[in-house]
Design an enzyme around this catalytic site. Sequence first.
Site, PDB file in Angstrom:
ATOM      1  N   LYS A   1      31.820  52.048  55.637  1.00 51.59           N
ATOM      2  CA  LYS A   1      32.439  51.368  54.490  1.00 51.59           C
ATOM      3  C   LYS A   1      33.563  50.398  54.890  1.00 51.59           C
ATOM      4  CE  LYS A   1      31.413  54.837  50.945  1.00 51.59           C
ATOM      5  NZ  LYS A   1      31.981  55.635  49.850  1.00 51.59           N
TER       6      LYS A   1
ATOM      7  N   ASN B   1      48.319  65.870  50.297  1.00 50.83           N
ATOM      8  CA  ASN B   1      47.347  65.847  51.402  1.00 50.83           C
ATOM      9  C   ASN B   1      47.801  66.759  52.521  1.00 50.83           C
ATOM     10  OD1 ASN B   1      44.848  64.710  52.356  1.00 50.83           O
ATOM     11  ND2 ASN B   1      46.052  63.767  53.991  1.00 50.83           N
TER      12      ASN B   1
ATOM     13  N   ASP C   1      33.062  52.824  43.757  1.00 50.29           N
ATOM     14  CA  ASP C   1      33.471  54.233  43.596  1.00 50.29           C
ATOM     15  C   ASP C   1      34.503  54.382  42.476  1.00 50.29           C
ATOM     16  OD1 ASP C   1      31.800  55.259  45.537  1.00 50.29           O
ATOM     17  OD2 ASP C   1      33.284  55.093  47.135  1.00 50.29           O
TER      18      ASP C   1
ATOM     19  N   SER D   1      20.984  61.080  51.883  1.00 52.58           N
ATOM     20  CA  SER D   1      21.364  60.218  50.755  1.00 52.58           C
ATOM     21  C   SER D   1      20.437  60.384  49.546  1.00 52.58           C
ATOM     22  CB  SER D   1      21.354  58.751  51.179  1.00 52.58           C
ATOM     23  OG  SER D   1      21.591  57.940  50.044  1.00 52.58           O
TER      24      SER D   1
HETATM   25  P1  ATR Z   1      36.682  60.155  52.424  1.00 53.88           P
HETATM   26  O1  ATR Z   1      36.703  58.740  52.931  1.00 53.88           O
HETATM   27  O2  ATR Z   1      35.342  60.608  51.914  1.00 53.88           O
HETATM   28  O3  ATR Z   1      37.777  60.409  51.444  1.00 53.88           O
HETATM   29  P2  ATR Z   1      38.063  61.184  54.766  1.00 53.88           P
HETATM   30  O4  ATR Z   1      38.732  59.872  54.952  1.00 53.88           O
HETATM   31  O5  ATR Z   1      37.476  61.859  55.954  1.00 53.88           O
HETATM   32  O6  ATR Z   1      36.879  61.097  53.729  1.00 53.88           O
HETATM   33  O7  ATR Z   1      39.103  62.162  54.061  1.00 53.88           O
HETATM   34  C1  ATR Z   1      38.856  63.526  53.913  1.00 53.88           C
HETATM   35  C2  ATR Z   1      40.004  64.157  53.133  1.00 53.88           C
HETATM   36  O8  ATR Z   1      39.750  65.571  53.043  1.00 53.88           O
HETATM   37  C3  ATR Z   1      41.361  64.001  53.780  1.00 53.88           C
HETATM   38  O9  ATR Z   1      42.335  63.897  52.781  1.00 53.88           O
HETATM   39  C4  ATR Z   1      41.477  65.303  54.556  1.00 53.88           C
HETATM   40  O10 ATR Z   1      42.808  65.680  54.854  1.00 53.88           O
HETATM   41  P3  ATR Z   1      43.542  65.163  56.207  1.00 53.88           P
HETATM   42  O11 ATR Z   1      43.960  63.754  55.922  1.00 53.88           O
HETATM   43  O12 ATR Z   1      44.677  66.084  56.373  1.00 53.88           O
HETATM   44  O13 ATR Z   1      42.505  65.273  57.300  1.00 53.88           O
HETATM   45  C5  ATR Z   1      40.879  66.253  53.568  1.00 53.88           C
HETATM   46  N1  ATR Z   1      40.448  67.530  54.180  1.00 53.88           N
HETATM   47  C6  ATR Z   1      39.367  67.756  54.962  1.00 53.88           C
HETATM   48  N2  ATR Z   1      39.295  69.055  55.325  1.00 53.88           N
HETATM   49  C7  ATR Z   1      40.364  69.675  54.742  1.00 53.88           C
HETATM   50  C8  ATR Z   1      40.851  71.014  54.724  1.00 53.88           C
HETATM   51  N3  ATR Z   1      40.207  72.003  55.363  1.00 53.88           N
HETATM   52  N4  ATR Z   1      41.976  71.279  54.007  1.00 53.88           N
HETATM   53  C9  ATR Z   1      42.620  70.308  53.350  1.00 53.88           C
HETATM   54  N5  ATR Z   1      42.214  69.014  53.326  1.00 53.88           N
HETATM   55  C10 ATR Z   1      41.105  68.694  54.016  1.00 53.88           C
END
Ligand code: ATR
Length: 276
Positions: A65, A151, A101, A14
């Site tokens: 969170k 997504n 945020d 952090s």
């Molecule tokens: P945060 O709360 O920080 O937004 P999260 O809830 O883990 O973190 O969300 C991560 C996002 O990155 C999601 O939209 C995830 O897509 P999925 O819902 O399909 O998992 C996206 N993400 C992570 N790795 C990815 C990848 N390799 N390609 C496309 N999207 C990805």
Amino acid sequence: MTKACVIGWPIAHSRSPLIHTYWLKALGIDGTYTKVPVEPQGIEAFLRSLADRGLAGCNVTVPHKEAAFRTADEKHASAVAVGAANTLWLEGGRLHAANTDTYGFMTYLASRAPRWQQRDAPVSILGAGGAARAIVYGFLEAGVSQVRVFNRSRNRAEDLARHFGSKVSVYDWSERSTGSRDASVLVNTTSVGMKNDGTLGVDVRVLHRDCVVADIVYVPLQTGLLRDAAAAGLTTVDGLGMLLHQAVPGFERWFGQRPTVTNDLYKLIAADVEAS
Ligand code: ATR
């Protein structure tokens, strides 16, 4: 002396202590801001012990969170909209929770690209996690009439759209470039590109010449998406500014003075990111 901290699991990475300590020093405030590792099963007990620990409040990061939001006695609109909180403080013996945020992202967007709203055009959001929710809420609050969510897992985008209503529409991940042709802003809220891991595969050449391209990833500072967008002559907004600006409301709550995001602070945290 006023005390605050950031909690997460893990928390070693952090940058929040660097940011808040910079402001404490700049403003000559007698206070501390530390990082505290808190395991997932300990989050509620920790938040209930803020007063005993002499803490005015705390920031909360991954994975706490949502639990912080559930635990709070007073949930502010910013947190309700997202279903998650990152900033907590005690007021009259009650635990208050907000999500800054949205504020952080929208404030930095306005400072880097003040004309982002000049065209009445849709906004494209890549991702549907917690960060996406905070940013979609910001655009809706700013009066954007259409938000498109792309997504990888379509069902998560559908959940998000249901939460926010008819101004949010769901697109397939495969449409992230073509479906963004007319966008005024495109934001990456996924973790793709973090530490140069993977590429988003957005063809920035199809975007409108006034499209602003933003990334919430800040390690590296200049992600592949931002590099491509800048090379195509588009205005870009990096993720570090959001991190700095989201810290402002919490600092003001705990320490009683509103701090400023200066170029000096930006350079300090950027140097730390670049050294990592
Ligand atoms: P945060 O709360 O920080 O937004 P999260 O809830 O883990 O973190 O969300 C991560 C996002 O990155 C999601 O939209 C995830 O897509 P999925 O819902 O399909 O998992 C996206 N993400 C992570 N790795 C990815 C990848 N390799 N390609 C496309 N999207 C990805």
